[in-house]
Design a protein around this motif. Structure first.
Motif, short mmCIF file in Angstrom:
data_model
loop_
_atom_site.label_atom_id
_atom_site.label_comp_id
_atom_site.label_asym_id
_atom_site.label_seq_id
_atom_site.Cartn_x
_atom_site.Cartn_y
_atom_site.Cartn_z
N ALA A 19 0.83 -1.21 0.00
CA ALA A 19 0.00 0.00 0.00
C ALA A 19 0.86 1.25 0.00
O ALA A 19 0.59 2.21 -0.73
CB ALA A 19 -0.94 -0.01 1.21
N ILE A 20 1.92 1.27 0.81
CA ILE A 20 2.84 2.42 0.83
C ILE A 20 3.48 2.59 -0.55
O ILE A 20 3.59 3.71 -1.07
CB ILE A 20 3.92 2.23 1.91
N TYR A 21 3.89 1.48 -1.15
CA TYR A 21 4.53 1.51 -2.48
C TYR A 21 3.58 2.10 -3.52
O TYR A 21 3.94 3.02 -4.28
CB TYR A 21 4.94 0.09 -2.86
N LEU A 22 2.34 1.59 -3.56
CA LEU A 22 1.39 2.02 -4.58
C LEU A 22 0.94 3.46 -4.36
O LEU A 22 0.87 4.26 -5.31
CB LEU A 22 0.18 1.08 -4.58
N PHE A 23 0.62 3.82 -3.12
CA PHE A 23 0.17 5.19 -2.86
C PHE A 23 1.30 6.20 -3.07
O PHE A 23 1.07 7.33 -3.51
CB PHE A 23 -0.39 5.30 -1.44
N SER A 24 2.55 5.79 -2.77
CA SER A 24 3.68 6.68 -3.02
C SER A 24 3.82 6.97 -4.50
O SER A 24 4.08 8.11 -4.91
CB SER A 24 4.97 6.06 -2.48
N LEU A 25 3.62 5.95 -5.33
CA LEU A 25 3.67 6.16 -6.78
C LEU A 25 2.55 7.08 -7.24
O LEU A 25 2.76 7.97 -8.08
CB LEU A 25 3.58 4.82 -7.50
N LEU A 26 1.35 6.88 -6.69
CA LEU A 26 0.23 7.74 -7.08
C LEU A 26 0.51 9.20 -6.75
O LEU A 26 0.33 10.09 -7.59
CB LEU A 26 -1.04 7.29 -6.36
N VAL A 27 0.92 9.46 -5.51
CA VAL A 27 1.20 10.83 -5.10
C VAL A 27 2.35 11.41 -5.90
O VAL A 27 2.34 12.59 -6.28
CB VAL A 27 1.50 10.89 -3.58
N LEU A 28 3.35 10.57 -6.18
CA LEU A 28 4.52 11.04 -6.93
C LEU A 28 4.13 11.46 -8.34
O LEU A 28 4.54 12.53 -8.83
CB LEU A 28 5.57 9.93 -6.96
N PHE A 29 3.31 10.64 -9.00
CA PHE A 29 2.88 10.99 -10.36
C PHE A 29 1.96 12.20 -10.34
O PHE A 29 1.97 13.01 -11.28
CB PHE A 29 2.18 9.79 -11.01
N TRP A 30 1.16 12.34 -9.30
CA TRP A 30 0.33 13.53 -9.18
C TRP A 30 1.20 14.77 -9.00
O TRP A 30 0.89 15.83 -9.53
CB TRP A 30 -0.61 13.35 -7.99
N SER A 31 2.31 14.63 -8.27
CA SER A 31 3.19 15.78 -8.03
C SER A 31 3.90 16.22 -9.30
O SER A 31 4.32 17.38 -9.41
CB SER A 31 4.22 15.44 -6.96
N PHE A 32 4.04 15.31 -10.29
CA PHE A 32 4.67 15.70 -11.56
C PHE A 32 3.83 16.77 -12.26
O PHE A 32 4.38 17.61 -12.99
CB PHE A 32 4.81 14.49 -12.48
N LYS A 33 2.52 16.73 -12.03
CA LYS A 33 1.62 17.72 -12.64
C LYS A 33 1.48 18.97 -11.77
O LYS A 33 0.85 19.94 -12.20
CB LYS A 33 0.24 17.10 -12.87
N HIS A 34 2.01 18.91 -10.55
CA HIS A 34 1.90 20.04 -9.62
C HIS A 34 3.29 20.38 -9.09
O HIS A 34 3.68 19.93 -8.01
CB HIS A 34 0.95 19.71 -8.47
#
Length: 429
Positions: free
Chosen positions: A112-127
């Protein structure tokens, strides 16, 4: 024509420290080390969209796997079903807190930490207003957790547990079981798509450039150490050896991992010590119709063999006996080679290290088998299974050998090889 997807200048191979100038890479291309053939970088096609798709799908499958029943079984008219979380709760409720925590970390928390970290990280690429420090921490979590994801090992352990349960009760696979299978496939696919060098390059841009041309020996392979540089193991950037932290990811850097051999040998000695009780004491206690029977690792192998489950018995024997012993012997020999190298081909030594590093976690199969059986099969004196004294000792063996492999620095093997080559050139003169 494919668009160039990766721009980098200089990087050092993680396994042999050889410096490379990476050309612009396009989607679907890989870059291998010219010295040891280690895959330095992979750039997958449509990687951003594919990672986001597999991450969302994996989280959906995980949610379904947690909600519905995982396994149902019946014996002599008594029926019972259990969810994955319910199995962990049973272990903790029976005071097997450490075993329950291991299962919970491996199946739910780390993924869960791995997957959510990737989600937040990809979201941060747009922000881009998200702080660089926060994104660095997320990327470090992704890199650090990846080797400890063991959902595929648990799935194999679940299949072995089903074979063992078939001799005791009628088994029914719940919807959660099939959702968990999908979760495993999607998580593995996500891991294969994520390349840490590409990830850091995407987040922070190209690493600082360094001129590595050797005018006296332009064709000679050179290492980062010889050029007074240090390759970062976290992001692949190269920094001057005067730096203590990577200029791109901020992680501490060392030319060679400090106290690598000492730590690796210490973990190996601890693993050998724990290997004795892991094989002497029972790993599982089975109660059937009021009678209790303990079972050691080898006892479980013999039982499966006697029941005609030859492939499963072979899997357990390989995972629980052959692989731990092979890993201990292999790492011991590799540590010896760093002190007293022999004339064996260096590429064979490196290949042995790679195999040892990959197969080590599969020894957790028996631990997961016991955890699943103990969490599901609880029907009083009719039929129940409890973990034995050996299960934590065996889990310690697996974790300690994995830590030993993590601490071992394969660049030391190449350093010894370079010393031998320099000595032979001196003798020829």
């Amino acid at each position: 024509m494919s668009k160039t997807r990766f721009y980098e200048t200089v990087t050092a191979c993680d396994e042999c420290d050889h410096l490379h100038v990476i050309p612009p890479l396009k989607s679907g291309e890989r870059f291998k080390c010219g010295r040891c053939q280690h895959v330095v970088l992979s750039v997958h096609e449509h990687v951003e969209g594919r990672i986001l798709g597999t991450v969302f799908s994996a989280l959906l499958m995980l949610s379904l796997a947690l909600v519905f029943p995982f396994l149902g079984f019946s014996s002599r008219g008594v029926e019972r079903s259990s969810t994955l979380l319910g199995s962990v709760d049973v272990l903790i409720g029976q005071d097997y807190l450490i075993l329950g925590s291991i299962v919970c970390l491996a199946l739910f928390i780390f993924p869960a930490i791995y997957l959510f970290s990737l989600l937040v990280l990809f979201w941060s690429f747009k922000h881009p207003d998200i702080s660089l420090n926060a994104r660095r921490h997320l990327t470090r979590w992704v890199v650090a957790i990846q080797p400890w994801l063991m959902v595929d090992v648990f799935l194999v352990g679940a299949l072995v547990a089903l074979v063992k349960m078939r001799s005791l009760a009628d088994i029914e696979l719940g919807l959660s079981f099939w959702a968990f299978c999908g979760y495993v496939v999607l998580l593995i696919r996500t891991v294969t798509l994520v390349d840490r060098r590409w990830l850091w390059n995407k987040m922070s841009g190209a690493a600082p450039n360094h001129v590595i041309e050797d005018k006296q020996h332009p064709d000679e392979l050179k290492t980062a150490k010889l050029h007074s540089l240090i390759g970062c193991h976290f992001c692949g950037a190269v920094s001057p050896n005067s730096h203590s932290h990577c200029s791109r990811c901020g992680h501490s850097i060392h030319s060679r991992r400090p106290h690598s051999l000492t730590a690796s040998i210490a973990f190996l000695i601890a693993a050998v010590i724990m290997f004795v009780p892991a094989n002497v004491f029972p790993i599982m206690q089975t109660t059937f119709l009021g009678g209790s029977e303990p079972s050691t690792i080898m006892g479980g192998v013999f039982l499966l063999w006697s029941l005609g489950s030859y492939p499963v018995a072979l899997v357990i024997f390989l995972a629980s006996v052959v692989i731990p012993l092979t890993k201990i012997l292999s790492l011991s020999w590799l540590c010896w080679q760093c002190y007293y190298p022999t004339e064996h081909d260096i590429l064979k030594k490196v290949w042995l290290y790679r195999v040892t590093e990959v197969i080590g976690r599969w020894s957790m199969i028996d631990v997961f088998v016991v955890a699943l059986l103990a969490g599901v099969v609880q029907m009083g004196n009719l039929i129940s299974i409890l973990p034995g004294q050996a299960v934590l000792s065996f889990a310690a063996v697996v974790i300690l050998t994995m830590l030993s492999a993590v601490m071992f620095d394969p660049r030391l093997l190449w350093d010894k090889e370079d010393e031998i080559m320099q000595a032979s050139k001196g003798d020829d003169k």
